[in-house]
Motif scaffolding. Structure first.
Motif, short mmCIF file in Angstrom:
data_model
loop_
_atom_site.label_atom_id
_atom_site.label_comp_id
_atom_site.label_asym_id
_atom_site.label_seq_id
_atom_site.Cartn_x
_atom_site.Cartn_y
_atom_site.Cartn_z
N VAL A 466 0.82 -1.21 0.00
CA VAL A 466 0.00 0.00 0.00
C VAL A 466 0.85 1.26 0.00
N ASP A 467 1.84 1.33 0.91
CA ASP A 467 2.64 2.56 0.99
C ASP A 467 3.45 2.79 -0.27
N VAL A 468 3.86 1.71 -0.94
CA VAL A 468 4.61 1.84 -2.20
C VAL A 468 3.70 2.42 -3.29
N LEU A 469 2.46 1.92 -3.36
CA LEU A 469 1.53 2.43 -4.37
C LEU A 469 1.18 3.89 -4.11
N GLU A 470 1.04 4.25 -2.86
CA GLU A 470 0.73 5.64 -2.53
C GLU A 470 1.89 6.57 -2.89
N LYS A 471 3.10 6.05 -2.87
CA LYS A 471 4.27 6.86 -3.22
C LYS A 471 4.49 6.99 -4.72
N LEU A 472 3.64 6.31 -5.52
CA LEU A 472 3.73 6.48 -6.98
C LEU A 472 3.42 7.91 -7.39
N GLU A 473 2.86 8.69 -6.46
CA GLU A 473 2.62 10.12 -6.70
C GLU A 473 3.91 10.81 -7.15
N LEU A 474 5.04 10.32 -6.67
CA LEU A 474 6.34 10.89 -7.03
C LEU A 474 6.58 10.86 -8.54
#
Length: 782
Positions: A466-474
């Motif tokens: 989950v946290d990796v997918l949320e960091k795709l914002e980068l």
């Protein structure tokens, strides 16, 4: 097997560079794979890409004629001349008008705007409108997102004493218009570092030059037009969109707040998809149906109530536009069926009287997406005798080039490889249709007519958190030249297969790699569940998302496509009535096979519209689906069938008219007692005395007949007219030498293996047979 809907092209990023990025940039493997798959292979390049800033913006005065344009505009402001910004009716044009008029107002210009009506004036500079502008007192026109091909109207403007500055980004023809200044990122005499600006990007650069600073409050407007116009999201475009979205999420601009609310989009989560699919279409809607002015008024207003009121109007227009698209698309579909039946043409050309010219391009896109054929949709105007329309193409068919071969039929056309617009005489529609179809027939192979899916980010489930997918914002924004990734997860086992939704038309899977699992959602793919057997091995592609339910977050993949190279076994055992399972059998490329002659008659009476074949009486050829109605006499028969038909799917019913599995084979003690009984009596009349013996011993009548037949085949007794007589000259033999004994052993073994075995054991046995099929095929190639 489950065939994918599209042909997959899988590109695997260099693992060495992926690991380098992970270590040097401290980013997750998913981020590193996306960067590498997009052609970024240098750490410094990746660092710059991930952390863009205003240094990405080039000096606006590097644009050819910028100095000349600014000088003329400032002169007009100084002498209070009236300036008219002349735009286009799409989202890029609307935002371009907003950006430039806002900047001009900030420096005290006497400025208004005009946007042509798609139906009255068409695209680009228009003499009639220019005349109206002149009569209203304008002395300087600035075009935005158009003008580079408006030679005639621009010449007219000059002839009546108006000056004109062209800002545009569309393709430049052989000659430039006679404007006072032409600002274009690909000007033939210029050397601007980035040539892919949208129309609003060019207007933004002019605003920067006029204000002598970057108008930060206009990033969000420039971002909308840049995304909507589908220009490459790199260099300046990328920064404009990235910064624009960042500001938009906390914007106080009434238009942004109203558009987010009316489209049911959380303002704080706005992204490029929100701009492309929620906000852009609403700004486009008025220009597709009439005047686009209201969209500019919305973007410029400072009044919350006015913004909401206009946003509601645009939303209503967008719904009207959607309804029009659906109506015309349905009419086009019906016309296509009437014209061609089941045989699709190579190039679709469909025309309808009175179809709205503002939406025919969207309809063409729908047809191309649905049928994967180049499509042209034309609106017929019987009064003028002219048909106007738009076309969309597929990879490998250059639409502009193919239309150019028909220039004698097309007085007006333009576009590029994938899209084009045109007008022609109604009388020439059939000729254009026939010619393009012949051109398609010559130029398009079956391979080209198969939809393709570029897959470039293969993953393991363990990488997806989950946290990796949320960091795709980068990595956002995704778009042209930095496409949204298509993720691939391979060789997963189906733990759970379900149809969901009130109509059971959606698919939900739980797939596992043996350690981790992930949920897959396939909207509109519910029917695929019928093609999946338990535990089937699948590879899936799609978009990774975070699903939040009751405060709990977990990753899920929104399905794009799936495939399985595994032959599948569908278990129909125990469902006695064929009418309960016949509906799930595909209707084409079937072989319904029975091994027993009695089974052929049995099933033929139950399945009236199905042809039943008996093993040994039909030539075995490759087919997609084999339906096994009963059990064979030997395992070799089944192997022969599977090897020769090489099916993608096997449906196992395995009807047994008289099961012997639970009855088994009589014990040696039973055989011994019965033989002693016969020897003592000398003979035994089965017809008259078998029921009495059955009752005395508690044996089934069939068991007594079975033992008698075994003794007969071994020569222990002789049977004549139901009378079993012991033979005195019998030679001692093993019971298992009797054919009847052997047959029952085989049937018990086959029933155990085929009828009563757990599904996974049965599947394992079939997998072994299928492996032999593959080995046989490979040997043929050696």
């Amino acid at each position: 097997m489950i065939e994918s809907m599209k042909t997959w092209t899988v590109n695997r990023p260099d693992e060495h560079i992926v690991n380098l990025f992970m270590n040097e940039l401290n980013i997750p493997s998913i981020h590193a794979k996306i960067l590498v798959s997009r052609g970024i292979t240098d750490v410094e390049q990746a660092q710059s890409f991930l952390h863009m800033n205003t240094s990405c913006l080039h000096d606006p005065f590097l644009l050819f004629d910028m100095e000349k344009a600014v000088t003329r505009i400032m002169q007009a402001i100084g002498s209070n001349e009236k300036i008219t910004v002349y735009g286009d009716y799409d989202a890029d044009g609307i935002t371009s008008v907003t950006v430039l008029t806002t900047a001009l107002e900030q420096i005290g210009a006497n400025v208004d705007f005009r946007i042509p009506n798609r139906f009255e004036h068409g695209y680009g500079p228009n003499i009639e409108l220019f005349n109206e502008i002149h009569n209203a007192g304008t002395s300087l026109i600035i075009t935005v997102d158009n003008g580079i091909s408006g030679h005639e109207a621009i010449a007219y403007a000059k002839s009546v004493g108006m000056d004109i500055i062209v800002t545009d980004h569309h393709e430049i023809g052989e000659e430039l218009p006679i404007a006072d200044a032409i600002i274009h990122p690909r000007h033939p005499k210029g050397n601007y570092p980035f040539g892919e600006l949208a129309g609003v990007g060019v207007a933004f650069k002019l605003a920067c030059a006029l204000l002598e600073d970057v108008p930060e409050e206009l990033y969000e407007i420039a971002a909308i037009g840049t995304v909507a116009d589908l220009v490459p999201l790199k260099d300046e475009n990328r920064f404009i969109v990235k910064e624009g979205i960042r500001r938009m999420r906390m914007s106080k601009r009434p238009a942004i707040q109203a558009l987010a609310k009316i489209s049911a989009t959380e303002q704080s989560t706005l992204n490029e998809e929100s701009l492309g699919f929620m906000i852009g279409p609403r700004l486009n809607a008025p220009g597709r149906l009439g005047s686009a002015d209201s969209a500019v008024h919305l973007l410029k207003t400072t009044d919350q109530m006015e913004a909401m009121s206009i946003a509601e109007q645009l939303d209503a227009l967008n719904k009207e536009r959607q309804a029009l698209v659906t109506e015309i698309a349905d009419e086009a579909d019906r016309a296509l069926v009437e014209m061609y039946g089941d045989m699709l043409p190579y190039v679709i050309v469909i025309a309808g009287e009175g179809w709205n010219q503002g939406v025919v391009g969207i309809v063409a896109s729908r047809l191309t997406e649905k049928y994967y054929r180049p499509s042209i949709v034309l609106s017929i105007d019987k009064e003028s005798g002219i048909a106007k329309g738009s076309g969309r193409s597929i990879q490998g068919f250059d639409l502009f080039k193919e239309l150019s071969k028909n220039a004698d039929l097309l007085p007006h056309f333009g576009g590029h490889e994938m899209a084009a617009g045109m007008s022609l005489s109604i009388e020439d529609i059939n000729s254009l249709r026939d010619r393009l179809n012949e051109q398609g027939k010559l130029g398009m192979t079956d391979d080209l007519l198969t939809p393709r899916l570029k897959v470039d980010v293969p993953l393991e489930i363990g990488e997806i958190e989950v946290d990796v997918l949320e960091k795709l914002e980068l990595l956002r924004p995704f778009g042209v030249s930095f496409e949204k990734p298509v993720f691939l997860i391979e060789n997963l086992s189906a733990l759970n297969i379900r149809k969901i939704g009130s109509a059971k038309n959606h698919l939900k899977l739980e797939l596992s790699d043996g350690t981790n699992s992930i949920d897959i959602i396939g909207f509109g793919n519910g029917s695929i569940a019928d093609e999946m057997s338990p535990g089937v091995k699948l590879s899936v592609t799609g978009d990774l998302q975070v699903n939040e339910w009751n405060g709990r977050k977990k990753p899920q993949l929104l399905l794009s496509d799936l495939q399985s190279d595994e032959r599948q076994l569908f278990d129909l055992r125990g469902i006695r009535e064929p009418n309960r399972w016949i509906s799930i059998i595909p209707q084409k490329n079937n072989l319904f096979i029975a091994f027993q002659e009695s089974s052929v008659d049995h099933f033929q009476s139950l399945l009236n519209n199905v042809q039943i074949h008996q093993f040994g009486q039909v030539e075995l050829m490759e087919t997609d689906h084999v339906i096994l109605l009963d059990i064979p006499e030997t395992p070799d028969q089944l192997k022969e069938l599977i090897v020769n038909t090489n099916p993608k799917r096997i449906y196992a019913h395995f009807h047994v008219s008289e099961s012997v599995y639970f009855e088994g084979i009589p014990t040696r003690e039973q055989f011994g007692w019965y033989y002693s009984f016969l020897k003592k009596r000398g003979s035994f009349d089965l017809r008259k005395q078998v029921q009495e013996l059955s009752k005395h011993k508690g044996w089934k009548v069939d068991t007594i007949y079975f033992m008698t037949m075994v003794f007969s085949e071994l020569g222990f007794v002789k049977i004549e007219n139901g009378l079993a007589t012991v033979r005195e000259d019998a030679v001692k033999k093993n019971l298992s030498e009797a054919p009847t004994y052997q047959k029952r052993e085989r049937q018990i073994e086959l029933e155990n293996k085929l009828v009563y075995a757990p599904y996974m054991e049965l599947k394992s046995w079939f997998d072994e047979i299928c492996k032999e099929t593959v080995d046989k095929e490979e040997q043929l190639w050696i």
